[in-house]
Design an enzyme around this catalytic site. Structure first.
Site, PDB file in Angstrom:
ATOM      1  CG  ASP A  52      -0.358  -0.108   2.521  1.00  0.00           C
ATOM      2  OD1 ASP A  52       0.883  -0.142   2.601  1.00  0.00           O
ATOM      3  OD2 ASP A  52      -1.102  -0.171   3.521  1.00  0.00           O
ATOM      4  CB  SER A  53       4.577   1.691   0.038  1.00  0.00           C
ATOM      5  OG  SER A  53       4.810   0.463  -0.632  1.00  0.00           O
ATOM      6  CG  ASP A  91       0.517  -4.177   2.045  1.00  0.00           C
ATOM      7  OD1 ASP A  91       0.722  -5.167   2.777  1.00  0.00           O
ATOM      8  OD2 ASP A  91       1.304  -3.221   1.955  1.00  0.00           O
ATOM      9  CE  LYS A 121       2.971  -6.258   3.989  1.00  0.00           C
ATOM     10  NZ  LYS A 121       2.575  -5.151   4.911  1.00  0.00           N
ATOM     11  CD  GLU A 123      -0.100  -1.537   8.322  1.00  0.00           C
ATOM     12  OE1 GLU A 123       0.535  -1.071   7.358  1.00  0.00           O
ATOM     13  OE2 GLU A 123      -0.650  -0.816   9.192  1.00  0.00           O
ATOM     14  CD  GLU A 190       7.337  -0.230   8.206  1.00  0.00           C
ATOM     15  OE1 GLU A 190       7.598   0.882   7.699  1.00  0.00           O
ATOM     16  OE2 GLU A 190       6.317  -0.894   7.912  1.00  0.00           O
TER      17      GLU A 190
END
Length: 272
Positions: A52-53, A91, A121, A123, A190
């Protein structure tokens, strides 16, 4: 030296586990489009993260929060079409899995069906346990993400190192063990202290991929635009730049403009 696609099999979650078991480090990079994904796949990368970066490096947003599920599927589909070897992890964007396991499953199914991805993925730890279990119940591989979680930037208010305090460090280890127990095939850590990252890697059996988490984990991930020097303003301690494409591209464009203005391009050999 490039890895020839015909000489290798596609990387799977099972192979990543075998790599950890034998102590072979896992190399992971982000990609968001067909052309760059094809290049890094042929160069031998093990895992490609459609992160999602993309919200930051592709769309210019300040955070990862604005990117939508439809946009993530677009980027992921572009990457999957290019890849012959790497495992492609995508993501789940902000708002597509938090608080609703049903929504998490629907989002993941769309990514797998419409993009052809190999895994998703997301978070978080215990707070997203229900979503993880619901996704896994459909046979979709899940990678976790602990430590600095960019989707929670407004909660923490900073991108500084996480889990420096004893209580947060203890919870991170507990969350890592929980994610393994749920069935996640790996976890990204991270921006946490290297000593803690080592403890996490030793406390679980699944692969731990670090970004700003020191060398004592099972693999590393970087954002491709950062490590290639395309982005210049982002300069964290953990980032090693392997190229300076910003200068190379700017120089090439400057030369092109000069040649066009001077009527040097195209020349006699460059016309039909």
């Amino acid at each position: 030296m490039s890895v020839h696609k015909q000489d290798v099999k596609r990387i799977t979650t099972h192979q990543l586990q075998e790599m950890k078991n034998r102590g072979e480090k896992i190399a992971m990079l982000t990609a968001y489009d067909y052309s760059m994904a094809r290049l890094i796949d042929s160069a031998g990368i093990d895992v490609i993260l459609v992160g999602d970066s993309a919200s930051n490096v592709m769309a210019g947003h300040e955070t990862t929060l604005p990117i939508t599920l439809d946009q993530m599927i677009y980027h992921a589909a572009s990457v999957v079409r290019a890849v012959k070897r790497s495992l492609v992890v995508v993501d789940l964007p902000f708002g597509t899995y938090q608080g609703s396991s049903g929504e998490a499953l629907r989002s993941s199914i769309r990514i797998m069906k419409e993009a052809g991805a190999h895994a998703v993925k997301l978070e978080g730890g215990s707070e997203v346990k229900d979503s993880i279990e619901r996704i896994l119940s459909a046979g979709i591989p899940v990678m976790g993400h602990l430590g600095l979680t960019p989707q929670s930037i407004y909660k923490f208010g900073t991108y500084s190192v996480r889990a420096k305090e004893e209580a947060e460090a203890a919870k991170l280890i507990e969350d890592a063990q929980l994610l393994e127990a749920c069935g996640c095939f790996g976890i990204v850590l991270e921006k946490i202290p290297a000593v803690l990252a080592k403890k996490v890697a030793e406390s679980v059996h699944i692969p731990i991929i670090g970004i700003g988490a020191g060398p004592d984990v099972d693999g590393q991930v970087l954002v491709m635009q950062d490590m290639l020097g395309i982005t210049q303003e982002f300069k964290p301690r953990f980032l090693r730049r392997y190229a300076d494409l910003s200068s190379i591209v700017a120089g090439a464009v400057t030369q092109y403009v000069s040649d066009v203005k001077a009527k040097d391009f195209p020349n006699q050999d460059e016309k039909y």
